[in-house]
Design a protein around this motif. Structure first.
Motif, PDB file in Angstrom:
ATOM      1  N   TYR A  39      35.032  49.394  29.491  1.00  0.00           N
ATOM      2  CA  TYR A  39      36.108  48.920  30.364  1.00  0.00           C
ATOM      3  C   TYR A  39      37.399  48.680  29.591  1.00  0.00           C
ATOM      4  CZ  TYR A  39      33.078  48.538  34.403  1.00  0.00           C
ATOM      5  OH  TYR A  39      32.248  48.833  35.463  1.00  0.00           O
TER       6      TYR A  39
ATOM      7  N   MET B 252      41.786  46.021  36.606  1.00  0.00           N
ATOM      8  CA  MET B 252      40.362  45.887  36.928  1.00  0.00           C
ATOM      9  C   MET B 252      39.516  46.072  35.675  1.00  0.00           C
ATOM     10  SD  MET B 252      37.779  45.534  38.922  1.00  0.00           S
ATOM     11  CE  MET B 252      36.042  45.854  38.623  1.00  0.00           C
ATOM     12  N   ASN B 253      39.805  47.117  34.909  1.00  0.00           N
ATOM     13  CA  ASN B 253      39.035  47.387  33.699  1.00  0.00           C
ATOM     14  C   ASN B 253      39.268  46.313  32.631  1.00  0.00           C
ATOM     15  OD1 ASN B 253      38.014  49.730  34.818  1.00  0.00           O
ATOM     16  ND2 ASN B 253      39.568  51.038  33.925  1.00  0.00           N
TER      17      ASN B 253
ATOM     18  N   ASN C 138      40.210  43.099  33.022  1.00  0.00           N
ATOM     19  CA  ASN C 138      39.593  41.828  33.390  1.00  0.00           C
ATOM     20  C   ASN C 138      38.070  41.904  33.356  1.00  0.00           C
ATOM     21  OD1 ASN C 138      42.083  40.600  33.755  1.00  0.00           O
ATOM     22  ND2 ASN C 138      42.202  41.196  35.897  1.00  0.00           N
ATOM     23  N   HIS C 139      37.515  43.050  33.751  1.00  0.00           N
ATOM     24  CA  HIS C 139      36.053  43.154  33.728  1.00  0.00           C
ATOM     25  C   HIS C 139      35.543  43.249  32.294  1.00  0.00           C
ATOM     26  CE1 HIS C 139      32.275  43.394  35.720  1.00  0.00           C
ATOM     27  NE2 HIS C 139      31.951  44.554  35.162  1.00  0.00           N
TER      28      HIS C 139
ATOM     29  N   GLU D 294      35.399  39.728  31.194  1.00  0.00           N
ATOM     30  CA  GLU D 294      34.259  39.066  31.833  1.00  0.00           C
ATOM     31  C   GLU D 294      32.944  39.411  31.136  1.00  0.00           C
ATOM     32  OE1 GLU D 294      31.824  39.274  36.055  1.00  0.00           O
ATOM     33  OE2 GLU D 294      33.987  39.651  36.090  1.00  0.00           O
ATOM     34  N   LEU D 295      32.730  40.686  30.850  1.00  0.00           N
ATOM     35  CA  LEU D 295      31.483  41.109  30.216  1.00  0.00           C
ATOM     36  C   LEU D 295      31.333  40.502  28.824  1.00  0.00           C
ATOM     37  CD1 LEU D 295      31.510  44.832  31.358  1.00  0.00           C
ATOM     38  CD2 LEU D 295      29.746  43.150  31.936  1.00  0.00           C
TER      39      LEU D 295
ATOM     40  N   HIS E  22      33.268  35.519  38.793  1.00  0.00           N
ATOM     41  CA  HIS E  22      34.247  36.394  38.138  1.00  0.00           C
ATOM     42  C   HIS E  22      35.442  35.582  37.638  1.00  0.00           C
ATOM     43  CE1 HIS E  22      31.959  39.741  39.688  1.00  0.00           C
ATOM     44  NE2 HIS E  22      32.141  39.320  40.922  1.00  0.00           N
TER      45      HIS E  22
ATOM     46  N   ASP F 232      40.027  39.307  42.542  1.00  0.00           N
ATOM     47  CA  ASP F 232      39.878  40.602  43.204  1.00  0.00           C
ATOM     48  C   ASP F 232      41.225  41.240  43.531  1.00  0.00           C
ATOM     49  OD1 ASP F 232      40.600  38.763  45.115  1.00  0.00           O
ATOM     50  OD2 ASP F 232      39.165  39.432  46.632  1.00  0.00           O
TER      51      ASP F 232
ATOM     52  N   ARG G  94      41.262  44.881  42.929  1.00  0.00           N
ATOM     53  CA  ARG G  94      40.265  45.698  43.646  1.00  0.00           C
ATOM     54  C   ARG G  94      40.597  45.891  45.118  1.00  0.00           C
ATOM     55  NH1 ARG G  94      34.597  43.561  43.299  1.00  0.00           N
ATOM     56  NH2 ARG G  94      35.539  41.498  43.376  1.00  0.00           N
TER      57      ARG G  94
END
Length: 209
Positions: A40, A69-70, A72-73, A76-77, A100, A153, A156
């Motif tokens: 991501y 999106m990428n 922030n994810h 998060e991961l 999230h 979100d 998204r």
């Protein structure tokens, strides 16, 4: 199935034209979160580079959403992977929060570091990762001034869970993002989270196992 349509999960005769979903995965291991996070983060950086090198038709105006999106994810991961690592080092069996909310995940990580190494080390982590802390503060201010919902979100969907428009939809004023600055911040935050993973997961957790 239509004979003219090939399955997506199929082999190409050229190995460099194949993506292997399992090559970087290990059964039931925390490292899988870091590996997915790498994808991501790398995707966000590649998309930034694409927009910076050729923004014909102002494609950045729409690619900015998967970039965020990428980005922030990826954060998060890594935060969830690091928290699971700290849980194992502390020998506590607490499920990772499914939220999230990046601010909340960062706070949980700091609390785990405090439990493991003390308040001084937790403060050092926050100070050391100034870019992440400031980015999360900016997200909070921009996305959610009332702090009742993280609204992560925004990249998204154009609307919230309550079907109200996100902050960029109804305004007449331009909401601008400096792509060079964004790429630089993504890169720095990614590198710092990688360093934490190297230290807590590879150096400390793996040495104890």
């Amino acid at each position: 199935m239509n004979k003219d349509i090939q399955d997506i999960f199929s082999r190409n005769e050229v190995i460099d034209k194949i993506a292997f979903l399992n090559w970087r995965m290990e059964s039931g291991d925390i490292v899988n979160l870091f590996n997915l996070g790498d994808g991501y983060f790398d995707s966000a950086i590649i998309l930034c580079d694409r927009c910076l090198s050729k923004n014909k038709g102002k494609i950045a105006d729409i690619l900015i959403f998967p970039i965020f999106m990428n980005f922030n994810h990826g954060i998060e991961l890594y935060l969830k992977g690091l928290t699971l690592t700290l849980n194992e080092l502390l020998k506590i069996d607490i499920k990772i929060d499914g939220t999230h909310n990046l601010n909340q995940l960062f706070s949980v990580l700091k609390a785990r570091i405090k439990d493991l190494d003390g308040q001084k080390k937790a403060n050092e982590i926050v100070k050391d990762n100034f870019n992440l802390r400031e980015y999360l503060n900016e997200l909070t201010t921009t996305l959610n001034p009332n702090q009742k919902n993280d609204k992560m979100d925004f990249s998204r969907y154009p609307f919230t869970k309550k079907e109200g428009n996100h902050f960029y939809v109804d305004t007449w004023n331009n909401i601008e993002v400096d792509l060079e600055n964004l790429k630089n911040r993504i890169t720095i935050i990614y590198q710092k989270l990688e360093q934490y993973a190297d230290y807590f997961y590879y150096e400390r957790l793996q040495e104890n196992n």
